[in-house]
Design an enzyme around this catalytic site. Structure first.
Site, mmCIF file in Angstrom:
data_model
loop_
_atom_site.group_PDB
_atom_site.id
_atom_site.type_symbol
_atom_site.label_atom_id
_atom_site.label_comp_id
_atom_site.label_asym_id
_atom_site.label_seq_id
_atom_site.Cartn_x
_atom_site.Cartn_y
_atom_site.Cartn_z
ATOM 1 C CB CYS A 233 -14.091 3.072 1.080
ATOM 2 S SG CYS A 233 -15.464 2.875 2.208
ATOM 3 N N GLY B 51 -7.733 2.403 1.758
ATOM 4 C CA GLY B 51 -7.926 3.053 0.453
ATOM 5 C C GLY B 51 -8.892 4.226 0.490
ATOM 6 C CD GLU C 77 -2.488 1.769 0.235
ATOM 7 O OE1 GLU C 77 -3.285 0.996 -0.319
ATOM 8 O OE2 GLU C 77 -2.276 2.941 -0.158
ATOM 9 C CG HIS D 18 -48.353 1.579 9.512
ATOM 10 N ND1 HIS D 18 -48.412 2.404 8.410
ATOM 11 C CD2 HIS D 18 -48.904 2.256 10.554
ATOM 12 C CE1 HIS D 18 -49.005 3.539 8.764
ATOM 13 N NE2 HIS D 18 -49.309 3.480 10.058
HETATM 14 C C1 FAD Z 1 -15.803 11.449 -2.165
HETATM 15 C C2 FAD Z 1 -16.161 10.008 -2.426
HETATM 16 C C3 FAD Z 1 -17.284 9.471 -1.846
HETATM 17 C C4 FAD Z 1 -17.606 8.135 -2.077
HETATM 18 N N1 FAD Z 1 -18.734 7.627 -1.488
HETATM 19 C C5 FAD Z 1 -19.056 6.337 -1.697
HETATM 20 C C6 FAD Z 1 -20.190 5.770 -1.065
HETATM 21 O O1 FAD Z 1 -20.901 6.427 -0.317
HETATM 22 N N2 FAD Z 1 -20.456 4.455 -1.281
HETATM 23 C C7 FAD Z 1 -19.668 3.681 -2.102
HETATM 24 O O2 FAD Z 1 -19.953 2.496 -2.270
HETATM 25 N N3 FAD Z 1 -18.586 4.206 -2.711
HETATM 26 C C8 FAD Z 1 -18.261 5.502 -2.526
HETATM 27 N N4 FAD Z 1 -17.152 6.020 -3.118
HETATM 28 C C9 FAD Z 1 -16.350 5.152 -3.987
HETATM 29 C C10 FAD Z 1 -15.462 4.223 -3.152
HETATM 30 O O3 FAD Z 1 -14.682 4.973 -2.253
HETATM 31 C C11 FAD Z 1 -14.589 3.415 -4.088
HETATM 32 O O4 FAD Z 1 -15.393 2.804 -5.060
HETATM 33 C C12 FAD Z 1 -13.857 2.341 -3.330
HETATM 34 O O5 FAD Z 1 -13.019 2.882 -2.329
HETATM 35 C C13 FAD Z 1 -13.038 1.535 -4.345
HETATM 36 O O6 FAD Z 1 -12.215 0.705 -3.680
HETATM 37 P P1 FAD Z 1 -11.018 -0.010 -4.413
HETATM 38 O O7 FAD Z 1 -10.811 -1.202 -3.578
HETATM 39 O O8 FAD Z 1 -11.244 -0.238 -5.826
HETATM 40 O O9 FAD Z 1 -9.790 1.006 -4.375
HETATM 41 P P2 FAD Z 1 -9.357 2.138 -3.377
HETATM 42 O O10 FAD Z 1 -10.186 2.167 -2.160
HETATM 43 O O11 FAD Z 1 -9.222 3.369 -4.148
HETATM 44 O O12 FAD Z 1 -7.915 1.641 -2.900
HETATM 45 C C14 FAD Z 1 -6.829 1.543 -3.766
HETATM 46 C C15 FAD Z 1 -5.559 1.595 -2.945
HETATM 47 O O13 FAD Z 1 -4.457 1.288 -3.781
HETATM 48 C C16 FAD Z 1 -3.360 2.096 -3.416
HETATM 49 N N5 FAD Z 1 -2.455 2.142 -4.573
HETATM 50 C C17 FAD Z 1 -2.723 2.631 -5.800
HETATM 51 N N6 FAD Z 1 -1.672 2.425 -6.618
HETATM 52 C C18 FAD Z 1 -0.722 1.800 -5.898
HETATM 53 C C19 FAD Z 1 0.578 1.317 -6.178
HETATM 54 N N7 FAD Z 1 1.100 1.416 -7.399
HETATM 55 N N8 FAD Z 1 1.283 0.731 -5.195
HETATM 56 C C20 FAD Z 1 0.756 0.595 -3.947
HETATM 57 N N9 FAD Z 1 -0.479 1.020 -3.618
HETATM 58 C C21 FAD Z 1 -1.211 1.608 -4.588
HETATM 59 C C22 FAD Z 1 -4.009 3.432 -3.088
HETATM 60 O O14 FAD Z 1 -3.176 4.204 -2.251
HETATM 61 C C23 FAD Z 1 -5.286 2.978 -2.378
HETATM 62 O O15 FAD Z 1 -5.098 2.887 -0.983
HETATM 63 C C24 FAD Z 1 -16.782 7.341 -2.893
HETATM 64 C C25 FAD Z 1 -15.620 7.874 -3.462
HETATM 65 C C26 FAD Z 1 -15.301 9.194 -3.230
HETATM 66 C C27 FAD Z 1 -14.066 9.755 -3.846
#
Ligand code: FAD
Length: 455
Positions: free
Chosen positions: A41, A39, A33, A438
């Protein structure tokens, strides 16, 4: 070179759970990470924003309390430092929980740093080389910054930096009228900022049906949020300490104290060395996967937002469930079995599942549709919150529910009545005989289904 049974890159909403499952099966796992466990969320997405939405709702309820016979002497004030620290606490608690969880897991090695492929079996991170026969990518996405004139001359906020604000903008301009932008727009309006939403498309939340987009716009306008759709040629210029935001026809020109860019997200796949591994991406940079999340390279899978097949925490988590079930439990789970559901957390929220009306009509099926305004939902009237409506679409010949939307109080919860029925493939007439509680919003689901009419 250190060897593992599996390497997981990215500790988002799929990677950590997959790492833990593999470790429980006796495998050695490296979980890499580059920033924070949990990440987007946990650290910059769902958790902090929904905490902020709760603060904004508290302000709204306090301001409208008089209508309920509750008097609050004086003006309702907002302490943005407390608002921010509340969100930070929720995030830090969740992140700390993950750190503790993995601290107690001897077969998972957590490595902090940016990972890149050297070849299909080798990853480099922080000057070290790791190898494994199975590599899982869970690298997520980040805010996309559009190429708009003047954007490099101004200081703008993204969904990540805005949650760090501890003072109130005088006038927040939100560029982008989709899910993330709209949640911040209403939240900041309720905190007390003047808010303008500027959207290039002709509707807000344009993936939704036009009736839903229009109702969302009405809800936001009723709170004095200025909405400008169809805004071509958005451009920025510095205006002293402020920012001038202009559009081609000049109608929505506005001077902002802060600008939030909320025009979509791009996958974190551009600096991952995917070319050295031969992993295919589509033209927007999303990793191409098959129905079981496998990439075109044997032994490499992609889960979560980076594969472009979902953009939510629950879709990323479901990717983990599919991969774990197939690889570790001998099951045959497929992405194509997933029925997409999600919520938009404006207040009242929009809960959605399955097809929209426009998608259902385009499918050429014989449809039945039923709608009901929230003003005809007892619970909504009792709560004094009657904005929005509910809609369900069914297939006239199979009697299956194809999709539903509940824009209204508790819409994010009540929609689960439809989510469960659709996943269980329950024909809609069976639900008409359910006896709901209800007074609830969900109690109208049988009534809504009873009103289905052929279109
Ligand atoms: C403002 C906002 C509000 C949101 N609200 C909601 C909601 O209410 N409900 C919902 O379902 N979704 C919501 N989402 C979307 C949700 O956050 C994402 O869909 C979810 O976190 C995706 O998870 P993921 O596992 O794909 O990746 P992520 O959670 O993005 O995690 C990816 C991780 O990989 C790491 N990484 C990336 N590249 C590298 C690398 N080369 N080497 C090492 N580490 C790396 C990053 O640092 C990150 O920690 C929201 C998003 C945002 C921006």
């Amino acid at each position: 070179m250190r060897a593992f049974d599996a390497i997981v890159i990215g500790a988002g909403q799929a990677g950590p759970f997959l790492a833990a499952r593999m470790a429980a099966k006796g495998m050695t796992v490296a979980l890499i990470e580059r920033k924070f466990l949990g990440g987007t969320c946990v650290n910059a997405g769902c958790m902090p924003t929904k905490t902020l939405v709760a603060s904004a709702r508290a302000a709204h309820v306090a301001r409208t309390a008089a209508a309920y016979g509750v008097t609050i002497p004086g003006e309702v004030g907002i302490d943005m430092k407390t608002v921010r620290s509340r969100a930070q606490t929720i995030t830090i608690d969740a992140r700390s929980g993950l750190i503790k969880w993995f601290g107690g897991m001897s077969s998972v090695t957590v490595i902090y740093g940016h990972a890149r492929f050297e070849d299909p079996r080798t990853i480099s991170v922080e000057g070290e080389r790791l190898t494994a026969p199975r590599i899982f990518l869970n690298v997520g996405a980040r805010p996309a910054i559009p190429d708009m004139p003047g954007i490099d001359d101004i200081s703008y906020l993204t969904s990540t930096s805005i949650i760090e604000l501890d003072s109130l903008p005088r006038h927040l301009v939100v560029v982008g009228g989709s899910y993330i932008g709209l949640e911040f727009a209403q939240m900041y309006r309720r905190f007390g900022a003047e808010v303008t939403v500027i959207e290039r498309g002709s509707k807000l939340a344009s993936r939704e049906d036009p009736d839903i987009s229009d109702a969302i716009a009405d809800i936001l306008r009723s709170e004095d949020i200025t909405i400008r759709t169809g805004a071509d040629g958005i451009a920025f210029a510095r205006a002293g300490d402020d920012i001038s935001v202009s559009v081609a026809d000049g109608v929505a020109d506005v001077t902002a104290s802060h600008v939030l860019i909320a025009t979509g997200r791009i996958p974190n796949t551009d600096d991952l060395g995917l070319d050295r591994a031969g992993v295919a991406v589509d033209k927007r940079g999303y990793i191409v996967v098959d129905d079981k999340l496998a990439t075109n390279v044997d032994g490499i899978w992609a889960l979560g937002d980076c594969n472009g097949r979902g953009a939510f925490t629950h879709t990323s988590y479901n990717d983990f469930e599919i991969v774990a079930a197939n690889l570790l439990d001998g099951e045959n789970r497929k992405l194509s079995d997933r029925i997409l559901a999600y919520a938009l957390y404006i207040d009242p929220p929009l809960g959605r599942v399955g097809m929209s009306e426009k998608e259902a009509r385009a499918s050429g099926r014989d449809l039945m549709i039923s709608t009901r305004p929230m003003s005809r939902v007892g619970r909504a009237n009792e709560r004094g919150e009657t904005k929005g409506f509910m809609k369900v679409i069914a297939d006239a010949s199979t009697q299956q529910i194809l999709g539903a939307a509940i824009l209204g109080i508790e819409g994010d919860e009540a929609i689960h009545g439809f989510i469960d029925a659709m996943n269980a493939k329950t024909p809609y007439p069976a639900l008409k005989w359910a006896v709901p509680i209800h007074p609830t919003v969900s109690e109208l689901i049988p009534t809504l289904l009873g009103d289905l009419k052929a279109v």
